[in-house]
Design an enzyme around this catalytic site. Structure first.
Site, PDB file in Angstrom:
ATOM      1  N   HIS A   1      57.737  55.698  39.946  1.00  0.00           N
ATOM      2  CA  HIS A   1      56.350  55.979  40.309  1.00  0.00           C
ATOM      3  C   HIS A   1      56.258  57.380  40.907  1.00  0.00           C
ATOM      4  O   HIS A   1      57.193  57.846  41.563  1.00  0.00           O
ATOM      5  CB  HIS A   1      55.854  54.938  41.322  1.00  0.00           C
ATOM      6  CG  HIS A   1      54.413  55.090  41.678  1.00  0.00           C
ATOM      7  ND1 HIS A   1      53.986  55.791  42.796  1.00  0.00           N
ATOM      8  CD2 HIS A   1      53.299  54.639  41.064  1.00  0.00           C
ATOM      9  CE1 HIS A   1      52.675  55.754  42.843  1.00  0.00           C
ATOM     10  NE2 HIS A   1      52.228  55.068  41.811  1.00  0.00           N
TER      11      HIS A   1
ATOM     12  N   PHE B   1      37.654  51.663  49.794  1.00  0.00           N
ATOM     13  CA  PHE B   1      37.992  50.648  48.800  1.00  0.00           C
ATOM     14  C   PHE B   1      39.501  50.479  48.701  1.00  0.00           C
ATOM     15  O   PHE B   1      40.022  49.360  48.644  1.00  0.00           O
ATOM     16  CB  PHE B   1      37.413  51.033  47.436  1.00  0.00           C
ATOM     17  CG  PHE B   1      37.760  50.066  46.344  1.00  0.00           C
ATOM     18  CD1 PHE B   1      37.009  48.920  46.162  1.00  0.00           C
ATOM     19  CD2 PHE B   1      38.852  50.303  45.499  1.00  0.00           C
ATOM     20  CE1 PHE B   1      37.337  48.006  45.151  1.00  0.00           C
ATOM     21  CE2 PHE B   1      39.175  49.403  44.494  1.00  0.00           C
ATOM     22  CZ  PHE B   1      38.422  48.253  44.321  1.00  0.00           C
TER      23      PHE B   1
ATOM     24  N   GLU C   1      51.888  48.006  37.518  1.00  0.00           N
ATOM     25  CA  GLU C   1      51.841  49.050  38.548  1.00  0.00           C
ATOM     26  C   GLU C   1      50.676  48.779  39.477  1.00  0.00           C
ATOM     27  O   GLU C   1      49.691  49.517  39.522  1.00  0.00           O
ATOM     28  CB  GLU C   1      51.724  50.451  37.928  1.00  0.00           C
ATOM     29  CG  GLU C   1      51.969  51.555  38.952  1.00  0.00           C
ATOM     30  CD  GLU C   1      51.701  52.948  38.411  1.00  0.00           C
ATOM     31  OE1 GLU C   1      51.018  53.716  39.122  1.00  0.00           O
ATOM     32  OE2 GLU C   1      52.167  53.268  37.310  1.00  0.00           O
TER      33      GLU C   1
ATOM     34  N   ASP D   1      46.991  50.185  37.963  1.00  0.00           N
ATOM     35  CA  ASP D   1      47.151  51.102  39.093  1.00  0.00           C
ATOM     36  C   ASP D   1      46.221  50.695  40.233  1.00  0.00           C
ATOM     37  O   ASP D   1      45.646  51.541  40.936  1.00  0.00           O
ATOM     38  CB  ASP D   1      46.907  52.556  38.703  1.00  0.00           C
ATOM     39  CG  ASP D   1      47.658  53.543  39.600  1.00  0.00           C
ATOM     40  OD1 ASP D   1      48.246  53.103  40.617  1.00  0.00           O
ATOM     41  OD2 ASP D   1      47.653  54.745  39.310  1.00  0.00           O
TER      42      ASP D   1
ATOM     43  N   HIS E   1      49.537  47.945  43.438  1.00  0.00           N
ATOM     44  CA  HIS E   1      50.134  48.398  44.686  1.00  0.00           C
ATOM     45  C   HIS E   1      49.694  47.625  45.922  1.00  0.00           C
ATOM     46  O   HIS E   1      48.594  47.088  45.989  1.00  0.00           O
ATOM     47  CB  HIS E   1      49.807  49.879  44.895  1.00  0.00           C
ATOM     48  CG  HIS E   1      50.368  50.749  43.823  1.00  0.00           C
ATOM     49  ND1 HIS E   1      51.709  50.843  43.557  1.00  0.00           N
ATOM     50  CD2 HIS E   1      49.751  51.565  42.918  1.00  0.00           C
ATOM     51  CE1 HIS E   1      51.903  51.680  42.557  1.00  0.00           C
ATOM     52  NE2 HIS E   1      50.730  52.121  42.156  1.00  0.00           N
TER      53      HIS E   1
END
Length: 330
Positions: free
Chosen positions: A169, A36, A8, A293, A10
């Site tokens: 998601h 960030f 996961e 993540d 992105h």
């Protein structure tokens, strides 16, 4: 440290970023944290690959961040954006280092047949590992369509035919469902709303009979299964006691059976040991996988927490790498 696959992780391609980014985005996250995130959602691939190496994450499966094309109300535009996003992530990440990067396909379920067609193209032509869907899909006139809607059958049939997983998601609840968060907007996203929204979507899929029609379908969810290992036993028990009343849906097996056979969970963004041990106890080591993540979490935080978990090495290697390698056909 053990070697890992992260599922996961992105990106946001330039067109998607332009459509969904506003000054309110930075305000919601806080400017420093959002700085960030924004820096690492697109490009910066060489630095990202090096960061993965340093934390023994051998492979990252990239996927579009929420809400992605699910929030595009014009079906034809959503389809074009999904196709373009799949091409772009292949060029930007996968071709940069095929040993380090793969991707889940973006699909526009505003047009389920087009989503099925794009999934097939992405898997067979681009080598993608399945699809990632950001919750419900928006339609015109403030309407939404959920994943258990009968119109979605063509998409689920295609995923089953291709034998690829679908990663569900989260996204924030629809505006019509957000009144409970009035005055506390920070709760609508990953702090709380994501979990509630996704857990209900998963239960709807179970109760719709989806996994009875496609018993080998593989659904992946993040954040240590969105609270379902802890909460679903009560849901199952209450529905059983109410089984002569108004229920909705039609399903053949206990909900917990679907959780243990058709659902896989990742550690993405939920680095809490007691929660992990609960998920491990309920779902079993065969149905847990590592994830970070990125860039909403850091590889260092996710990997260092995982490496110190109080489980035996064989189980850690299975959850960190082997389960994902099997389900993704590495």
């Amino acid at each position: 440290m053990v070697k890992k696959i992260a599922l996961e992780e992105h990106y946001s391609d330039p067109a998607t970023t332009k459509r969904f980014t506003s000054p309110a985005t930075g305000k919601f996250f806080g400017e420093e944290y959002y700085g960030f995130i924004a820096k690492n959602l697109w490009g910066n691939v060489a630095e990202y690959a090096d960061d993965l190496r340093q934390t023994d994450i051998e492979h990252a499966i990239m996927s579009i961040n929420g809400p992605g094309v699910q929030a595009v109300t014009e079906p034809e535009l959503a389809v074009r954006m999904a196709q373009r996003s799949n091409d772009l992530v292949t060029e930007e990440y996968v071709k940069f280092d095929p040993q380090r990067f793969s991707a889940f396909a973006t699909v526009a379920l505003q047009d389920p047949q087009a989503a099925a067609d794009e999934l097939e193209r992405a898997v067979t032509k681009l080598g993608m590992k399945g699809a990632l869907i950001n919750g419900f899909s928006d339609l015109a006139n403030n309407q939404v369509v959920f994943l258990d809607d009968p119109s979605m059958e063509v998409f689920w049939a295609k995923a089953a035919e291709l034998k690829v997983p679908v990663y569900l998601h989260p996204r924030s609840p629809h505006a019509d469902q957000s009144a409970i968060y009035t005055g506390f907007p920070g709760l609508t996203g990953s702090a709380w709303g994501y979990t509630q929204e996704t857990a209900v979507q998963v239960i709807r899929l179970m109760m719709s009979g989806l996994f009875d029609r496609y018993p080998h379908l593989q659904l992946i969810i993040g954040h240590l299964a969105e609270g379902l290992p802890y909460n679903l036993p009560r849901t199952q028990e209450r529905l059983y006691k109410q089984n002569k009343g108004t229920m909705g849906g039609h399903y053949e097996r206990p909900l917990m059976d679907y959780l243990r056979t058709n659902v896989w969970a990742t550690t993405s963004g939920h680095f809490n040991t007691s929660s992990f041990m609960n998920a491990l106890d309920v779902m079993g080591a065969d149905h847990l996988m590592f994830s970070v993540d990125w860039p909403y979490e850091t590889n260092k935080d996710g990997a260092s927490w995982f490496d110190q978990l109080p489980i035996d090495l064989a189980t850690k290697e299975q959850i960190g790498y082997q389960n994902a390698a099997k389900i993704l056909k590495f």
